[in-house]
Design a protein around this motif. Sequence first.
Motif, mmCIF file in Angstrom:
data_model
loop_
_atom_site.group_PDB
_atom_site.id
_atom_site.type_symbol
_atom_site.label_atom_id
_atom_site.label_comp_id
_atom_site.label_asym_id
_atom_site.label_seq_id
_atom_site.Cartn_x
_atom_site.Cartn_y
_atom_site.Cartn_z
ATOM 1 N N VAL A 269 6.506 -12.048 1.955
ATOM 2 C CA VAL A 269 6.408 -12.794 0.834
ATOM 3 C C VAL A 269 7.906 -12.463 0.121
ATOM 4 O O VAL A 269 8.760 -13.278 -0.402
ATOM 5 C CB VAL A 269 5.590 -12.770 -0.333
ATOM 6 N N VAL A 270 8.180 -11.326 0.034
ATOM 7 C CA VAL A 270 9.560 -10.828 -0.436
ATOM 8 C C VAL A 270 10.602 -11.444 0.376
ATOM 9 O O VAL A 270 11.626 -11.869 -0.174
ATOM 10 C CB VAL A 270 9.617 -9.408 -0.442
ATOM 11 N N LEU A 271 10.642 -11.380 1.656
ATOM 12 C CA LEU A 271 11.460 -11.867 2.542
ATOM 13 C C LEU A 271 11.841 -13.432 2.424
ATOM 14 O O LEU A 271 12.626 -14.002 2.209
ATOM 15 C CB LEU A 271 11.367 -11.570 4.041
ATOM 16 N N ALA A 272 10.629 -14.230 2.328
ATOM 17 C CA ALA A 272 10.569 -15.590 2.294
ATOM 18 C C ALA A 272 11.273 -16.073 0.806
ATOM 19 O O ALA A 272 11.711 -17.165 1.071
ATOM 20 C CB ALA A 272 9.063 -16.256 2.182
ATOM 21 N N THR A 273 11.166 -15.219 -0.078
ATOM 22 C CA THR A 273 11.811 -15.637 -1.437
ATOM 23 C C THR A 273 13.024 -15.020 -1.741
ATOM 24 O O THR A 273 13.524 -15.297 -2.703
ATOM 25 C CB THR A 273 10.742 -15.228 -2.562
ATOM 26 N N GLY A 274 13.644 -14.713 -0.676
ATOM 27 C CA GLY A 274 15.095 -14.101 -0.704
ATOM 28 C C GLY A 274 15.325 -12.826 -1.503
ATOM 29 O O GLY A 274 16.232 -12.579 -1.742
ATOM 30 N N ASN A 275 14.084 -11.997 -1.669
ATOM 31 C CA ASN A 275 14.301 -10.828 -2.262
ATOM 32 C C ASN A 275 14.692 -9.519 -1.356
ATOM 33 O O ASN A 275 14.561 -9.683 -0.262
ATOM 34 C CB ASN A 275 13.326 -10.548 -3.129
ATOM 35 N N ASP A 276 14.914 -8.572 -2.135
ATOM 36 C CA ASP A 276 15.262 -7.235 -1.133
ATOM 37 C C ASP A 276 14.058 -6.639 -0.715
ATOM 38 O O ASP A 276 13.351 -5.530 -1.218
ATOM 39 C CB ASP A 276 16.268 -6.461 -1.991
ATOM 40 N N THR A 277 13.817 -6.835 0.688
ATOM 41 C CA THR A 277 12.621 -6.175 1.400
ATOM 42 C C THR A 277 12.946 -4.458 1.294
ATOM 43 O O THR A 277 11.835 -3.800 1.301
ATOM 44 C CB THR A 277 12.565 -6.629 2.669
ATOM 45 N N ARG A 278 14.164 -4.271 1.582
ATOM 46 C CA ARG A 278 14.124 -2.481 1.809
ATOM 47 C C ARG A 278 14.054 -1.869 0.222
ATOM 48 O O ARG A 278 13.385 -0.914 0.154
ATOM 49 C CB ARG A 278 15.497 -2.454 2.102
ATOM 50 N N VAL A 314 1.535 -1.149 -7.068
ATOM 51 C CA VAL A 314 2.699 -0.933 -6.593
ATOM 52 C C VAL A 314 3.979 -1.374 -7.238
ATOM 53 O O VAL A 314 3.880 -2.009 -8.210
ATOM 54 C CB VAL A 314 2.809 -1.648 -5.074
ATOM 55 N N PRO A 315 5.014 -0.702 -7.061
ATOM 56 C CA PRO A 315 6.217 -1.018 -8.063
ATOM 57 C C PRO A 315 6.901 -2.548 -7.016
ATOM 58 O O PRO A 315 6.801 -2.446 -6.090
ATOM 59 C CB PRO A 315 7.354 0.176 -7.567
ATOM 60 N N MET A 316 7.044 -3.474 -8.071
ATOM 61 C CA MET A 316 7.637 -4.556 -7.572
ATOM 62 C C MET A 316 8.892 -5.128 -8.068
ATOM 63 O O MET A 316 8.714 -6.191 -8.961
ATOM 64 C CB MET A 316 6.323 -5.608 -7.640
ATOM 65 N N ARG A 345 5.316 -13.414 -12.646
ATOM 66 C CA ARG A 345 4.424 -14.209 -11.782
ATOM 67 C C ARG A 345 4.895 -13.945 -10.363
ATOM 68 O O ARG A 345 3.614 -13.935 -9.428
ATOM 69 C CB ARG A 345 4.519 -15.564 -12.267
ATOM 70 N N LEU A 346 5.997 -14.047 -9.893
ATOM 71 C CA LEU A 346 5.962 -13.956 -8.474
ATOM 72 C C LEU A 346 5.760 -12.581 -8.063
ATOM 73 O O LEU A 346 5.140 -12.286 -6.902
ATOM 74 C CB LEU A 346 7.594 -14.136 -8.336
ATOM 75 N N ALA A 347 6.069 -11.452 -8.762
ATOM 76 C CA ALA A 347 5.488 -10.124 -8.406
ATOM 77 C C ALA A 347 4.125 -9.842 -8.151
ATOM 78 O O ALA A 347 3.410 -9.416 -7.499
ATOM 79 C CB ALA A 347 5.992 -9.145 -9.204
ATOM 80 N N ARG A 348 3.284 -10.719 -9.042
ATOM 81 C CA ARG A 348 1.942 -10.521 -9.169
ATOM 82 C C ARG A 348 1.327 -11.404 -7.745
ATOM 83 O O ARG A 348 0.310 -10.703 -7.289
ATOM 84 C CB ARG A 348 1.284 -11.378 -10.445
ATOM 85 N N VAL A 349 1.884 -12.377 -7.389
ATOM 86 C CA VAL A 349 1.615 -13.324 -6.258
ATOM 87 C C VAL A 349 1.748 -12.306 -4.971
ATOM 88 O O VAL A 349 0.809 -12.209 -4.208
ATOM 89 C CB VAL A 349 2.278 -14.518 -6.193
ATOM 90 N N ILE A 350 2.855 -11.716 -5.087
ATOM 91 C CA ILE A 350 3.264 -10.899 -3.876
ATOM 92 C C ILE A 350 2.418 -9.927 -3.565
ATOM 93 O O ILE A 350 1.821 -9.426 -2.722
ATOM 94 C CB ILE A 350 4.682 -10.345 -4.086
ATOM 95 N N THR A 351 1.941 -8.990 -4.793
ATOM 96 C CA THR A 351 0.953 -8.048 -4.683
ATOM 97 C C THR A 351 -0.459 -8.478 -4.287
ATOM 98 O O THR A 351 -1.105 -7.656 -3.467
ATOM 99 C CB THR A 351 1.107 -7.344 -6.121
ATOM 100 N N ALA A 352 -0.758 -9.520 -4.900
ATOM 101 C CA ALA A 352 -1.952 -10.078 -4.387
ATOM 102 C C ALA A 352 -2.228 -10.230 -3.012
ATOM 103 O O ALA A 352 -3.152 -9.937 -2.023
ATOM 104 C CB ALA A 352 -2.304 -11.411 -5.054
ATOM 105 N N VAL A 353 -1.125 -10.784 -2.350
ATOM 106 C CA VAL A 353 -0.968 -10.964 -0.811
ATOM 107 C C VAL A 353 -1.007 -9.658 -0.185
ATOM 108 O O VAL A 353 -1.714 -9.544 0.754
ATOM 109 C CB VAL A 353 0.332 -11.810 -0.544
ATOM 110 N N GLY A 354 -0.276 -8.733 -0.791
ATOM 111 C CA GLY A 354 -0.531 -7.266 -0.212
ATOM 112 C C GLY A 354 -1.771 -6.812 0.029
ATOM 113 O O GLY A 354 -2.433 -6.212 1.134
ATOM 114 N N LEU A 355 -2.498 -6.949 -1.112
ATOM 115 C CA LEU A 355 -3.928 -6.451 -1.010
ATOM 116 C C LEU A 355 -4.778 -7.278 -0.174
ATOM 117 O O LEU A 355 -5.582 -6.799 0.431
ATOM 118 C CB LEU A 355 -4.558 -6.786 -2.619
ATOM 119 N N ALA A 356 -4.837 -8.590 -0.087
ATOM 120 C CA ALA A 356 -5.424 -9.277 0.860
ATOM 121 C C ALA A 356 -5.062 -8.819 2.353
ATOM 122 O O ALA A 356 -6.019 -8.805 3.173
ATOM 123 C CB ALA A 356 -4.990 -10.923 0.704
#
Length: 423
Positions: A269-278, A314-316, A345-356
């Motif tokens: 999700v981080v990559l899909a939204t153009g954020n910094d995966t590293r 997690v840090p997000m 809000r984006l960070a919360r969605v990303i973390t939820a997907v990580g948990l899933a």
Amino acid sequence: MTQSRWSGTKDLTPAQRREGLVERTGLDAADLTALDPADGLSVDAADVLIENVIGVMGVPVGLATNVIVDGEGVLVPMATEEPSVVAAASNAARWAHGAGGFHTSSTGPVMQAQIQVVDVADPQAAKSRILERRDELIAAANEVDPILVKLGGGCLDIEPRLVDTAAGVHVVVHLVVDVRDAMGANAVNSMAERTSDLIAEIAGGTARLRILTNLADRRLVRARAVFPADALGGPEVVDRMLEAAAFAEADPYRAATHNKGIMNGISAVVLATGNDTRAVESGCHAYASTTGRYTSLSHFEKNADGDLEVTLEVPMPVGLVGGATRSNPVAQANVKIIGAESADRLARVITAVGLAQNAAAVRALATEGIQRGHMTLHARTVAVAAGAQGDEVTEVAARMVAQGTVRSDAAEEALAILRSERA
């Protein structure tokens, strides 16, 4: 409101999925045109994003369905090359759907920069001198970005530390900055560079490194979900998953793979939204080691009803402004699909997907094993690599799975037989 519950998506074509996405989110079809490679990131656009551009590389973008975050349905784009990741996240979200989905909290968009000062004769006294001029240093930092301050962000605090290194005691000053809807690297780095000379003068030393830390432990996001025992396969499955999670908490060898499963969801999700995966990945793995021992980022428990309850912290450090999020049309389209109006809000969605993703992987490991589902989906990739086209892909993949052999030679043999049958 987005309808995240969506059955039968695997049987649709990409065009049909985009049509369904428009119906469920209320987006305009034009908002999704960038997801077609012909209308996505062009070579000319890429040429201004990084250096020495020779082209662009496509990564499949799939859609995680069934996700509910804090009572709101959301369909989540995931950019990944690995089969089974999107399906696993969608399945786990479906298991949690009836129990309210994912519940989250966060500490807010706070990042830190570090200024390293060396050759300080009196480190303890230097630390005190820096704290005495705290307000002055905060004001100097906030002069760097008045727009950020106007938006309610800016430097919040100055925190000096003494770090004992092989090269002596260094005075390391943290700038604690509310970066609002940005990832924040540019803002905190600029503040660190602007204030470093003053900090070094106060400390009586020489400023060296001036840069953010990716251990964003002031920018934590927590997610929680209840997975009913019946949805997982019964009480025995819950107990097996608890055993698997306990293994990950106790053993760094297991924890590394356990956390990689979490990052399968987060990084996609981080990559899909153009954020910094590293940045996100380094921060998460560092956070898993803050106790002095590398361990699991998630925790599994059985609640009073006998259901599985999973939590993840997690840090997000992700943003909606600046970087590829604003300049890559594909990232823009994916952000619109999620409907996140803030970085939080984006960070919360990303973390939820990580948990899933984590819950799905642990369940697979604790029951039939990871290979069954993974190899079933991987078989399609192997079939394509062997030369299968169109409906041949599904048939060749099915034949390999039925034989229990998913390899390139098996795919080539199955494809040859299929084509001879159709000749």
